[in-house]
Design a protein around this motif. Structure first.
Motif, PDB file in Angstrom:
ATOM      1  N   UNK A   1      13.556   4.452   0.984  1.00 14.54           N
ATOM      2  CA  UNK A   1      13.368   5.502   1.925  1.00 14.54           C
ATOM      3  C   UNK A   1      11.523   3.673   2.352  1.00 14.54           C
ATOM      4  N   UNK A   2      11.159   3.037   2.328  1.00 13.96           N
ATOM      5  CA  UNK A   2       9.967   2.703   2.665  1.00 13.96           C
ATOM      6  C   UNK A   2      10.607   1.436   3.920  1.00 13.96           C
TER       7      UNK A   2
ATOM      8  N   UNK B   1       0.833  -1.367   0.218  1.00 14.33           N
ATOM      9  CA  UNK B   1      -0.301   0.236  -0.420  1.00 14.33           C
ATOM     10  C   UNK B   1       0.892   1.525   0.213  1.00 14.33           C
ATOM     11  N   UNK B   2       1.654   1.283   1.280  1.00 10.42           N
ATOM     12  CA  UNK B   2       2.377   2.709   1.011  1.00 10.42           C
ATOM     13  C   UNK B   2       3.214   2.914   0.062  1.00 10.42           C
ATOM     14  N   UNK B   3       4.143   2.041  -0.539  1.00 12.98           N
ATOM     15  CA  UNK B   3       4.654   2.026  -2.055  1.00 12.98           C
ATOM     16  C   UNK B   3       4.449   2.679  -2.783  1.00 12.98           C
ATOM     17  N   UNK B   4       3.376   2.224  -2.762  1.00 14.59           N
ATOM     18  CA  UNK B   4       2.176   2.561  -4.617  1.00 14.59           C
ATOM     19  C   UNK B   4       1.594   4.198  -4.235  1.00 14.59           C
ATOM     20  N   UNK B   5       1.337   4.110  -3.200  1.00 12.12           N
ATOM     21  CA  UNK B   5       0.885   5.957  -2.645  1.00 12.12           C
ATOM     22  C   UNK B   5       1.993   6.560  -3.090  1.00 12.12           C
ATOM     23  N   UNK B   6       3.494   5.928  -1.968  1.00  9.02           N
ATOM     24  CA  UNK B   6       4.433   6.927  -2.796  1.00  9.02           C
ATOM     25  C   UNK B   6       5.082   7.314  -4.260  1.00  9.02           C
TER      26      UNK B   6
ATOM     27  N   UNK C   1       9.925  -1.582   8.735  1.00  7.71           N
ATOM     28  CA  UNK C   1      10.813  -2.636   9.972  1.00  7.71           C
ATOM     29  C   UNK C   1      10.724  -2.002  11.399  1.00  7.71           C
ATOM     30  N   UNK C   2      10.338  -0.425  11.186  1.00  9.71           N
ATOM     31  CA  UNK C   2       9.058   0.052  12.680  1.00  9.71           C
ATOM     32  C   UNK C   2       8.010  -1.277  12.306  1.00  9.71           C
TER      33      UNK C   2
ATOM     34  N   UNK D   1      13.819   4.242  -8.623  1.00 10.71           N
ATOM     35  CA  UNK D   1      12.946   2.239  -8.249  1.00 10.71           C
ATOM     36  C   UNK D   1      14.007   2.192  -6.392  1.00 10.71           C
ATOM     37  N   UNK D   2      14.858   2.185  -7.054  1.00 11.21           N
ATOM     38  CA  UNK D   2      16.235   2.347  -5.103  1.00 11.21           C
ATOM     39  C   UNK D   2      15.836   3.259  -4.582  1.00 11.21           C
TER      40      UNK D   2
END
Length: 396
Positions: free
Chosen positions: A373-374, A318-323, A379-380, A367-368
């Motif tokens: 960034x995620x 979810x996070x990577x798509x919105x980012x 990890x948190x 991409x990298x």
């Protein structure tokens, strides 16, 4: 066998899943940032180049691998539950994923507040596969589910021979459940529902993963498990090569000689993902089974890096798509496009003009950067979920 051994086995699944999640982001970054993403097919052997072809091709491993690993994980999580509880959880989680696909993921794809097109893609495939698996778990043994999954994987291409009248009930049914390569069904309000992933071929992969989960039982000998994974992986690759060379059954698209030897090789490797053909499934899951065997006790900086993402696949997805889409919006508006141009009604994805984009090298840098960034957010969240056993966390 010790509890530590079980931990390592599950960690290997998280490691491989994390690897494919990282690779998956490459394809989504390419969709939004590459200059020809909306004007050329990266897999067309006649027009593509090897770098672009394999940038897209390597991401083919992601969806089938995730389906297989989700099936294995479903089996493992059900070891401390009754059959009824396992079935109930799979059904509820499947419905939840479908709801998320229709709402949060459709908006992530399009940034269209009108929801003109509802996209049913990866989470739809996962959700519907869990619904199918949830029903099978209630009535069949893991072995019977494995056999049923393999029948779907090896037999669904037979339905390619069925010629239904365009627009007929049978045509729509086959397109959604068995043979569809992306079907747009009109809604009553003028919008569309895009069925991008068919149901049963993907469900077959998840069901096979569930049956394969039995080799991860605590009492199952480690050497035997590795032998099964290695032999199954090698057999899948060999069968892929044989069936693809014969060029008769197992894929809707046959390979053909091209103007150059390299382009002929690209044609040979261009198996159909929509829907996932038998050849596509063998090509992608064979190496993954071998990788599972070799990573069972791997514990180094690289495997720990991938495991961070593999522990929280839904959160990361979810996070990577919105980012990615937010960064696309910023890049497009910063490049001189007006708001009207960036949100034009004819755009498939808002803030993604068809003539926008960068070179493939820039795509790799983006991409990298996004993956790195995620890292700390993933990890948190992984640590948070590990410390808390709240019921709702099992759905994230």
């Amino acid at each position: 066998m010790s509890t530590n051994g079980i931990s390592l086995r599950i960690k290997s699944i998280d490691t491989v899943r994390g690897l494919i999640m990282v690779i998956m982001a490459l394809d989504h970054v390419r969709d939004y940032f590459h200059i020809t993403a909306f004007s050329a097919d990266p897999l067309d052997p006649a027009t593509t180049n090897p770098a672009l072809f394999f940038t897209r091709w390597i991401t083919h491993f992601c969806a089938p691998s995730f389906m297989l690993l989700s099936g294995i994980s479903a089996y493992l999580s059900g070891q401390n539950k009754t059959t009824a509880d396992t079935s109930s959880f799979l059904l509820k989680r499947g419905l939840w994923l479908i709801l998320v696909e229709i709402t949060f993921m459709t908006f992530a794809f399009s940034f269209d507040v009108t929801f003109k097109t509802i996209f049913l893609a990866v989470l739809w495939a996962l959700g519907t596969s869990m619904l199918v698996l949830g029903l099978f778990v209630r009535f069949l043994s893991p072995k019977a589910i494995l056999i049923s999954g393999l029948v779907l994987i090896f037999g669904h291409n037979l339905f390619d021979l069925v010629k239904a009248a365009p627009g007929s009930g049978l045509d729509i049914f086959l397109g959604i459940f068995m043979t569809g390569a992306g079907r747009f069904v009109p809604r009553g309000d003028g919008g569309n529902i895009a069925f991008l992933y068919v149901i049963l071929p993907w469900a077959g992969i998840m069901m096979s993963g569930y049956g394969l989960g039995t080799i991860y039982n605590r009492a199952f000998p480690e050497q035997k498990r590795r032998k099964i994974l290695l032999q199954s992986g090698v057999a899948a690759i060999v069968l892929f090569l044989v069936l693809r060379f014969v060029n008769y059954y197992g894929d809707q698209s046959l390979w053909s000689p091209q103007s150059e030897g390299m382009r002929t090789f690209l044609s040979f490797m261009n198996a159909s993902k929509y829907p996932p053909s038998l050849i596509f499934t063998l090509m992608t899951l064979g190496p993954i089974l071998i990788l599972l065997a070799f990573t069972e006790h791997a514990d180094n900086a690289l495997t720990r890096f991938f495991t961070v993402y593999g522990k929280v696949p839904f959160f990361y997805f979810m996070l990577h798509f919105y980012l990615i889409h937010l960064l696309t919006m910023i890049a497009v508006l910063s490049s001189g496009y007006t708001w009207a141009q960036a949100t034009a009604p004819d755009l498939f994805f808002k803030f993604r003009p068809n003539d926008f984009g960068y070179s493939l090298g820039i795509v790799y840098v983006i991409w990298i950067s996004i993956v790195l960034a995620l890292y700390y957010p993933c990890r948190w969240f992984g640590n948070y979920r590990g410390r808390n056993k709240k019921w709702w966390l099992s759905y994230l």
